[in-house]
Design a protein around this motif. Structure first.
Motif, short mmCIF file in Angstrom:
data_model
loop_
_atom_site.label_atom_id
_atom_site.label_comp_id
_atom_site.label_asym_id
_atom_site.label_seq_id
_atom_site.Cartn_x
_atom_site.Cartn_y
_atom_site.Cartn_z
N VAL A 160 0.82 -1.21 0.00
CA VAL A 160 0.00 0.00 0.00
C VAL A 160 0.85 1.27 0.00
O VAL A 160 0.58 2.22 -0.74
N MET A 161 1.88 1.31 0.85
CA MET A 161 2.70 2.51 0.95
C MET A 161 3.40 2.82 -0.37
O MET A 161 3.46 3.98 -0.80
N GLU A 162 3.89 1.79 -1.02
CA GLU A 162 4.54 1.97 -2.32
C GLU A 162 3.56 2.51 -3.35
O GLU A 162 3.86 3.43 -4.12
N LEU A 163 2.35 1.94 -3.37
CA LEU A 163 1.34 2.38 -4.34
C LEU A 163 0.90 3.82 -4.08
O LEU A 163 0.81 4.63 -5.00
N LYS A 164 0.65 4.15 -2.80
CA LYS A 164 0.19 5.50 -2.46
C LYS A 164 1.25 6.54 -2.77
O LYS A 164 0.95 7.61 -3.30
N SER A 165 2.50 6.24 -2.41
CA SER A 165 3.56 7.23 -2.61
C SER A 165 3.85 7.45 -4.09
O SER A 165 4.30 8.52 -4.49
N THR A 166 3.55 6.45 -4.92
CA THR A 166 3.84 6.57 -6.36
C THR A 166 2.65 7.10 -7.15
O THR A 166 2.80 7.96 -8.02
N LEU A 167 1.45 6.60 -6.83
CA LEU A 167 0.28 6.90 -7.67
C LEU A 167 -0.83 7.66 -6.94
O LEU A 167 -1.83 8.02 -7.56
N GLY A 168 -0.67 7.91 -5.64
CA GLY A 168 -1.69 8.65 -4.92
C GLY A 168 -2.66 7.74 -4.18
O GLY A 168 -2.69 6.52 -4.39
N PHE A 169 -3.48 8.33 -3.31
CA PHE A 169 -4.37 7.56 -2.43
C PHE A 169 -5.47 6.84 -3.21
O PHE A 169 -5.92 5.77 -2.82
N SER A 170 -5.89 7.42 -4.32
CA SER A 170 -7.04 6.84 -5.04
C SER A 170 -6.73 5.46 -5.63
O SER A 170 -7.64 4.69 -5.91
N VAL A 171 -5.44 5.14 -5.81
CA VAL A 171 -5.09 3.84 -6.39
C VAL A 171 -5.51 2.70 -5.45
O VAL A 171 -5.85 1.61 -5.91
N ILE A 172 -5.52 2.95 -4.13
CA ILE A 172 -5.90 1.90 -3.18
C ILE A 172 -7.39 1.60 -3.32
O ILE A 172 -7.80 0.44 -3.36
N ASP A 173 -8.20 2.66 -3.42
CA ASP A 173 -9.65 2.46 -3.62
C ASP A 173 -9.91 1.68 -4.91
O ASP A 173 -10.75 0.78 -4.95
N GLU A 174 -9.18 2.05 -5.96
CA GLU A 174 -9.39 1.39 -7.25
C GLU A 174 -8.95 -0.08 -7.19
O GLU A 174 -9.60 -0.96 -7.76
N ALA A 175 -7.84 -0.34 -6.50
CA ALA A 175 -7.37 -1.73 -6.35
C ALA A 175 -8.40 -2.57 -5.61
O ALA A 175 -8.73 -3.69 -6.03
N VAL A 176 -8.94 -2.02 -4.53
CA VAL A 176 -9.97 -2.73 -3.75
C VAL A 176 -11.21 -2.96 -4.60
O VAL A 176 -11.80 -4.05 -4.60
N ARG A 177 -11.60 -1.93 -5.35
CA ARG A 177 -12.80 -2.02 -6.19
C ARG A 177 -12.65 -3.12 -7.25
O ARG A 177 -13.56 -3.93 -7.47
N GLN A 178 -11.49 -3.15 -7.91
CA GLN A 178 -11.28 -4.14 -8.97
C GLN A 178 -11.16 -5.55 -8.41
O GLN A 178 -11.66 -6.51 -9.01
N LEU A 179 -10.48 -5.71 -7.29
CA LEU A 179 -10.37 -7.03 -6.68
C LEU A 179 -11.73 -7.55 -6.25
O LEU A 179 -12.07 -8.71 -6.45
N ALA A 180 -12.54 -6.66 -5.66
CA ALA A 180 -13.89 -7.06 -5.23
C ALA A 180 -14.74 -7.48 -6.42
O ALA A 180 -15.44 -8.50 -6.37
N ALA A 181 -14.66 -6.71 -7.50
CA ALA A 181 -15.43 -7.05 -8.71
C ALA A 181 -14.97 -8.39 -9.27
O ALA A 181 -15.77 -9.21 -9.72
#
Length: 549
Positions: A160-181
């Motif tokens: 998570v820290m690597e993703l947030k620091s590189t692409l911003g906080f919204s990437v975590i929401d999108e990752a969760v959304r796509q995994l759930a789908a």
């Protein structure tokens, strides 16, 4: 009854309240009509009583109910109600239409207020059970949904820290959304929840154990697939903790979630894709937390101490150093092995307190032993957190000045794995420490990450070959070969090799034959308390004699 419970009570009985309210409202409208008629007609003030059933209808039935009741009330006090009953004088149409318009306005306003409040309450109820970013059910919804004969899987995104620091906080929401789908598309009975920022929970309703295993493998496989973010394929690391909810649910729902998260912790520690819960996990976790909770108090109450294990130069048996090893004597639990608290402490800020304690104790011991002519370096283990701590080298320098010792009588051992956490910062800090003339060594060599490409950059004097190789030699040819290579490598880059965990004299003799410089282990002596070490040292005159050498 507070407002929360009042609203809950009303919500549970909505249908019954509306059913009973219809005849009540009809009676209220009829009562107002009779009241106005009995008091002499519409010219008197009693006609305003009609606002009461209109407001009640708006609040109970919403805007539609307010309009209907307003129209009925307007008609009841309109053409069917004279201005004055005694004379029989009728109203003008404009009078009762005007009054009916006000009734209608009040009905609409009260209904609109009620509908808005209901909509807002419904939204709040939805928010209480859902994650607003992804619209997935949340932790509370999961606890409400837990049922017997189900499998609870908690999935954590690890990078998570690597993703947030590189692409911003919204990437975590999108990752969760796509995994759930992705999980929802799978052909299995399940529900998906977002229980924390980086955690998903999957509830499987499968009775067959084999089906559960297949479902778990399917989830693991799906979680390894990259997600798409702004047109870029991104890898998301994940781990899973698994617990089964049996046929009879005796525990509160929070307990099962706690079990799954405890299993997840083990999966993260062991770097496994998933890990099943067992009661032993919770017992060990509880013991770890209790132990850590008591550790700070143990330092303050002098329950910790250092024992010392000598390092011997294999060529002539000369004792040329000692390693300081932590011991904890608990007032009620007795001796607590270092393996039960040091590894866990290294993951917390407590390790800084422990390291400070060990350094001070070791320096005090150097001062004491020098009085008796024992001038050997004492090695203290330091962790990754210590090396990454700002001004750690300055802190060591101040302690050396405070105790008035020679810096070359202090050795700092760094594990091979810790070197790889931040190699640039580590090398820089080790250079500062070496600049103070402190001896530096790499511990557990051969077990960590590949540090060979950095080894020549490190200002070290020794590598300590891990006991897992030493204890199996010379019988295990593979381990013996690794030992020979490690010793040869150390000599070629101008440093010395120490073998730790030397358990018997056959191993000691083998180490002598391959040119290993130093040895440490039970074959020489077990770790000794300070006074016992002094007695042992004086008894052997600082020289260990191996009967087979």
């Amino acid at each position: 009854m507070d407002m929360k419970h009042l609203f809950e009570w009303i919500e549970k009985r909505q249908h019954a309240i509306k059913t009973w309210m219809i005849p009540i409202l009809a009676m209220l409208v009829a009562s107002v009509y009779l009241l106005v008629y009995a008091t002499g007609g519409i010219k008197f003030v009693y006609s305003h009583s009609m606002y009461l059933p209109i407001l009640i209808a708006g609040f109970v039935f919403g805007i539609k109910g307010g309009i209907v009741t307003a129209l009925v009330g307007g008609l009841a006090l309109g053409p069917f109600m004279p201005i004055e009953v005694a004379t029989g004088e009728q109203q003008l149409a404009i009078n009762w239409l005007y009054r009916s318009g006000f009734f209608l306005l009040f009905g609409i306003l009260s209904g609109l207020a009620a509908d808005s409040a209901t909509s807002y309450i419904t939204h709040l109820q939805w928010l209480s059970l859902h994650d607003s970013s992804t619209e997935l059910p949340n932790r509370k919804a999961l606890l409400d949904r837990l049922t017997p004969n189900s499998l609870l899987i908690v999935i954590s995104l690890e990078n998570v820290m690597e993703l947030k620091s590189t692409l911003g906080f919204s990437v975590i929401d999108e990752a969760v959304r796509q995994l759930a789908a992705r999980f929802l598309k799978m052909d299995m009975g399940k529900a998906i929840f977002r229980i924390e920022t980086r955690q998903l929970a999957v509830l499987l309703f499968l009775k067959d154990t084999e089906d559960k295993d297949v479902a778990l493998r399917t989830l693991i496989s799906a979680s390894r697939e990259p997600i798409l973010y702004n047109g870029i394929s991104i890898h998301v690391d994940s781990r899973m903790g698994v617990t089964e909810i049996g046929e009879n649910v005796f525990e509160p729902p929070e307990r099962y979630l706690q079990e799954a998260e405890a299993a997840l912790t083990i999966a993260e520690e062991k770097l496994q894709d998933s890990f099943p819960y067992s009661p032993e996990i919770m017992a060990a976790t509880t013991e770890n937390l209790v132990t850590l909770g008591e550790l700070k108090k143990a330092i303050e109450h002098c329950e910790l101490s250092l024992h010392y294990q000598p390092k011997v130069r294999i060529a002539d048996g000369m004792v040329c150093g000692a390693e300081a090893l932590m011991r904890w004597t608990h007032p009620t639990r007795g001796n607590i092995p270092p393996g039960m608290f040091i590894p866990r402490a290294e993951q917390s800020t407590l390790i800084q307190l422990i390291t400070e304690f060990a350094l001070k104790q070791a320096m005090e011991q150097i001062v004491v032993w020098e009085r008796y002519g024992i001038r050997i370096p004492i090695a203290v283990n330091i962790s990754t957190r210590n090396l990454l701590q700002p001004d750690f080298s300055d802190f060591i320098a101040k302690l050396i000045d405070q105790y008035g010792i020679r810096a070359e009588l202090l050795e700092l051992e760094v594990t091979e794995g810790s070197l790889m956490v931040d190699i640039e910062q580590t090398v820089a800090e080790m250079m500062k420490l070496a600049g103070l003339k402190i001896i530096m060594s790499v511990d557990d060599f051969g077990t960590g990450y590949s540090s060979l490409q950095y080894l020549h950059k490190l200002p070290i004097s020794f590598i300590k070959i891990d006991q897992s190789f030493v204890s199996r030699s010379p019988a295990d040819r593979g381990a013996a070969g690794i030992l020979e290579v490690a010793v040869d490598l150390a000599h070629k880059i101008g440093i010395k090799a120490i073998a730790e965990g030397v358990e018997d004299e056959k191993v000691y003799t083998f180490l002598h034959s391959i040119g290993c410089d130093m040895a440490q282990g039970y074959a020489i002596t077990h770790p000794l308390a300070p006074d016992a070490f002094k007695s042992w040292y004086e008894r052997c005159n600082g020289v260990y004699m191996c009967s087979e050498s």
